[in-house]
Design an enzyme around this catalytic site. Structure first.
Site, PDB file in Angstrom:
ATOM      1  N   HIS A 121       0.943  -1.192  -0.072  1.00  0.00           N
ATOM      2  CA  HIS A 121      -0.041  -0.049   0.078  1.00  0.00           C
ATOM      3  C   HIS A 121       0.918   1.381  -0.061  1.00  0.00           C
ATOM      4  O   HIS A 121       2.268   1.312   0.439  1.00  0.00           O
ATOM      5  CB  HIS A 121      -0.801   0.038   1.512  1.00  0.00           C
ATOM      6  CG  HIS A 121      -1.948   1.114   1.525  1.00  0.00           C
ATOM      7  ND1 HIS A 121      -1.632   2.243   1.812  1.00  0.00           N
ATOM      8  CD2 HIS A 121      -3.174   0.888   1.204  1.00  0.00           C
ATOM      9  CE1 HIS A 121      -2.741   2.898   1.878  1.00  0.00           C
ATOM     10  NE2 HIS A 121      -3.847   2.313   1.861  1.00  0.00           N
ATOM     11  N   ASP A 201       2.837  -4.206   8.270  1.00  0.00           N
ATOM     12  CA  ASP A 201       1.667  -3.347   7.729  1.00  0.00           C
ATOM     13  C   ASP A 201       0.753  -4.239   8.048  1.00  0.00           C
ATOM     14  O   ASP A 201       0.501  -5.127   7.321  1.00  0.00           O
ATOM     15  CB  ASP A 201       1.838  -2.879   6.426  1.00  0.00           C
ATOM     16  CG  ASP A 201       0.290  -2.270   6.103  1.00  0.00           C
ATOM     17  OD1 ASP A 201      -0.658  -2.228   6.848  1.00  0.00           O
ATOM     18  OD2 ASP A 201       0.338  -1.533   5.105  1.00  0.00           O
ATOM     19  N   GLN A 204      -4.857  -4.934   6.903  1.00  0.00           N
ATOM     20  CA  GLN A 204      -5.926  -5.791   6.479  1.00  0.00           C
ATOM     21  C   GLN A 204      -5.732  -7.067   7.178  1.00  0.00           C
ATOM     22  O   GLN A 204      -6.642  -8.023   7.259  1.00  0.00           O
ATOM     23  CB  GLN A 204      -5.249  -6.164   5.031  1.00  0.00           C
ATOM     24  CG  GLN A 204      -5.450  -4.983   4.149  1.00  0.00           C
ATOM     25  CD  GLN A 204      -6.978  -4.498   4.008  1.00  0.00           C
ATOM     26  OE1 GLN A 204      -8.001  -5.199   4.593  1.00  0.00           O
ATOM     27  NE2 GLN A 204      -7.066  -3.196   3.474  1.00  0.00           N
ATOM     28  N   LYS A 227     -10.498  -0.219  10.851  1.00  0.00           N
ATOM     29  CA  LYS A 227     -10.525  -1.346   9.856  1.00  0.00           C
ATOM     30  C   LYS A 227     -10.956  -2.620  10.771  1.00  0.00           C
ATOM     31  O   LYS A 227     -10.896  -3.804  10.330  1.00  0.00           O
ATOM     32  CB  LYS A 227      -9.226  -1.698   8.997  1.00  0.00           C
ATOM     33  CG  LYS A 227      -9.221  -0.589   7.805  1.00  0.00           C
ATOM     34  CD  LYS A 227      -8.070  -0.772   7.028  1.00  0.00           C
ATOM     35  CE  LYS A 227      -7.921   0.209   5.897  1.00  0.00           C
ATOM     36  NZ  LYS A 227      -6.887   0.210   5.046  1.00  0.00           N
ATOM     37  N   CYS A 365      -4.556   2.572  -3.591  1.00  0.00           N
ATOM     38  CA  CYS A 365      -3.442   2.842  -3.178  1.00  0.00           C
ATOM     39  C   CYS A 365      -2.112   1.692  -3.463  1.00  0.00           C
ATOM     40  O   CYS A 365      -1.253   1.604  -2.587  1.00  0.00           O
ATOM     41  CB  CYS A 365      -3.283   3.161  -1.883  1.00  0.00           C
ATOM     42  SG  CYS A 365      -4.425   4.355  -1.178  1.00  0.00           S
TER      43      CYS A 365
HETATM   44  C1  LIG Z   1      -5.991   0.863   4.864  1.00  0.00           C
HETATM   45  C2  LIG Z   1      -4.613   0.270   4.614  1.00  0.00           C
HETATM   46  C3  LIG Z   1      -3.422   1.289   5.151  1.00  0.00           C
HETATM   47  C4  LIG Z   1      -3.537   2.818   5.530  1.00  0.00           C
HETATM   48  O1  LIG Z   1      -4.456   2.664   6.553  1.00  0.00           O
HETATM   49  P1  LIG Z   1      -4.864   4.115   7.154  1.00  0.00           P
HETATM   50  O2  LIG Z   1      -6.008   3.709   8.267  1.00  0.00           O
HETATM   51  O3  LIG Z   1      -5.449   4.894   5.972  1.00  0.00           O
HETATM   52  O4  LIG Z   1      -3.699   4.886   7.536  1.00  0.00           O
HETATM   53  C5  LIG Z   1      -1.984   0.854   4.967  1.00  0.00           C
HETATM   54  N1  LIG Z   1      -1.842  -0.458   4.555  1.00  0.00           N
HETATM   55  C6  LIG Z   1      -2.952  -1.440   3.883  1.00  0.00           C
HETATM   56  C7  LIG Z   1      -2.484  -2.882   3.801  1.00  0.00           C
HETATM   57  C8  LIG Z   1      -4.160  -0.909   4.140  1.00  0.00           C
HETATM   58  O5  LIG Z   1      -5.305  -1.803   3.938  1.00  0.00           O
END
Ligand SMILES: *Cc1c(COP(=O)(O)O)cnc(C)c1O
Length: 410
Positions: A121, A201, A204, A227, A365
């Protein structure tokens, strides 16, 4: 095991009509809906406890401080951190990654390497590009495989990519575009063997199954509250205590200093060192309520539920004419990204919305990955604990209507 249908009564927003049809919310990878206990936690805080934290000696401030620090302990338990001081509240994944990237800046120099992957992302890509630019370090990317192994990382390439020059290895646990579940524990072990710091990260993955920072062997983990059924505006950076103590603070100001004189200041230890100014007290508390909710439903069961929906959607959508469904054929997370040969993703999303179905279309993104896949955009359907198999059937019916309208691939 639960059924998605049983949980729907916990989510007020789901009970509405969109364009005259019952809402089918399949945009959970962008943000998840909030259950009643999370909404109630926000209301309760603002109606009963609202006050600034940490320096207050009156009743409300002490209550607010206790609830805020209680939320930190709750999140620590949610990810099995060794110590609540390893949990830093941020605005979300993006801010968490920026915080660690900038904090590591002083430790990198020309000749060092930052390793990441081709499926990141933008939030786990651009901060590393900026850090490379600022320090003279080089960026390397673990390739994403195509064909039969579509959507997986090329783990064999790690032998040449993961050299002792690598100081940081930043990778996503689950791809928000491909639905790939990366072998995070294996990647952390490989990085550790060359002395590289890992940054996961987890945007998800965190709300979609069990998550144990110590099992994974992770150094830093970034995720967002919104999320995982929590509010927007709150997220977390987990960091291993010894690494946090050596990390430079990003923002400075009130609340993060031990002492200040006109010549300078001394920092508090983590977490205060990284939380300058008044924190997002209410949303942190509500994030704690989201942890309670997800644990109560059962995170193993959530993982099974979401992955089963992802697999079913992959199979049913693959049968549509002129469609390319991205990502792995086997084990995958609860989302599917797809592209029609003859219909643009934005048209798909607009038509599905007429049927009350919320999808997302675009580059998600992931612009470099899209370019590599030869696509300008995809449509994504992403599932969560309140989604059902019937909703996948509704999606398929809607997609057939769209294909018919465009006379495409029939
Ligand atoms: C949504 C997402 C982000 C960014 O999250 P934010 O809440 O917008 O800061 C980063 N990495 C992944 C894999 C995402 O799905």
């Amino acid at each position: 095991m639960f059924s998605g249908r049983d949980l729907r009564s916990d989510f007020p927003v789901l009970h509405q009509q969109v364009n005259g049809k019952p809402l089918v919310y399949l945009d959970n990878a962008a943000t998840a809906q909030k259950p009643r206990p999370v909404i109630d936690a926000l209301i309760h805080f603002y109606e009963r406890d609202n006050s600034n934290v940490h320096r207050g000696l009156h009743a409300l401030s002490m209550r607010a401080t206790q609830a805020y620090e209680g939320a930190r302990t709750r999140v620590a338990r949610f990810v099995n951190a060794a110590d609540p001081a390893e949990i830093i509240f941020t605005r979300g994944t993006t801010e968490s990654i920026n915080l660690v990237a900038r904090g590591l800046g002083g430790r990198l120099q020309a000749g060092d390497v930052i390793l990441t992957t081709e499926m990141e992302h933008h939030s786990n890509l651009v901060p590393w590009q900026q850090l490379a630019r600022a320090t003279g370090a080089t960026l390397r990317y673990v390739p994403v495989l195509g064909n039969d192994a579509e959507g997986g990382l090329d783990l064999a390439a790690l032998d040449t990519l993961l050299t002792p020059q690598v100081k940081v290895f930043a990778f996503t646990h689950i791809s928000n575009t491909l639905g790939t579940i990366n072998p995070a524990a294996h990647l952390c072990a490989r990085a550790r063997a060359v002395g590289a710091v890992t940054v996961i990260d987890a945007a998800q993955s965190i709300g979609h199954g069990p998550f144990d920072v110590r099992d994974l062997g992770a150094d830093f983990v970034a995720f967002s509250g919104h999320k995982m059924c929590g509010p927007t505006g709150i997220g977390v950076l987990y960091g291993r205590r010894s690494l946090l103590d050596a990390l430079a603070p990003d923002e400075t100001g009130g609340g993060m200093v031990v002492s200040v004189d006109y010549a300078g200041a001394r920092w508090k230890p983590s977490p205060e060192r990284f939380e300058a100014g008044t924190p997002n007290v209410a949303d942190a508390i509500a994030l704690g309520a989201a942890c309670d909710y997800l644990d109560q439903v059962g995170r193993d069961a959530i993982a099974r539920h979401d992955q089963a929906l992802g697999k079913l959607a992959f199979e049913k959508l693959s049968a549509l004419p002129g469609i390319r469904v991205l990502g792995p054929r086997g084990e995958r997370s609860g989302l599917v990204s797809f592209a029609f040969a003859d219909v643009h993703a934005h048209d798909v999303v607009t038509f599905a919305d007429e049927d009350g179905i919320a999808l997302r279309g675009g580059h998600h993104c992931n612009q470099p990955l899209m370019r590599k896949l030869g696509l300008a955009s995809t449509t994504r359907a992403s599932f969560y604990l309140y989604n059902t198999e019937e909703e996948i059937d509704q999606l398929v019916t809607s997609l057939r209507r769209i294909l018919k309208f465009f006379g495409a691939g029939m």
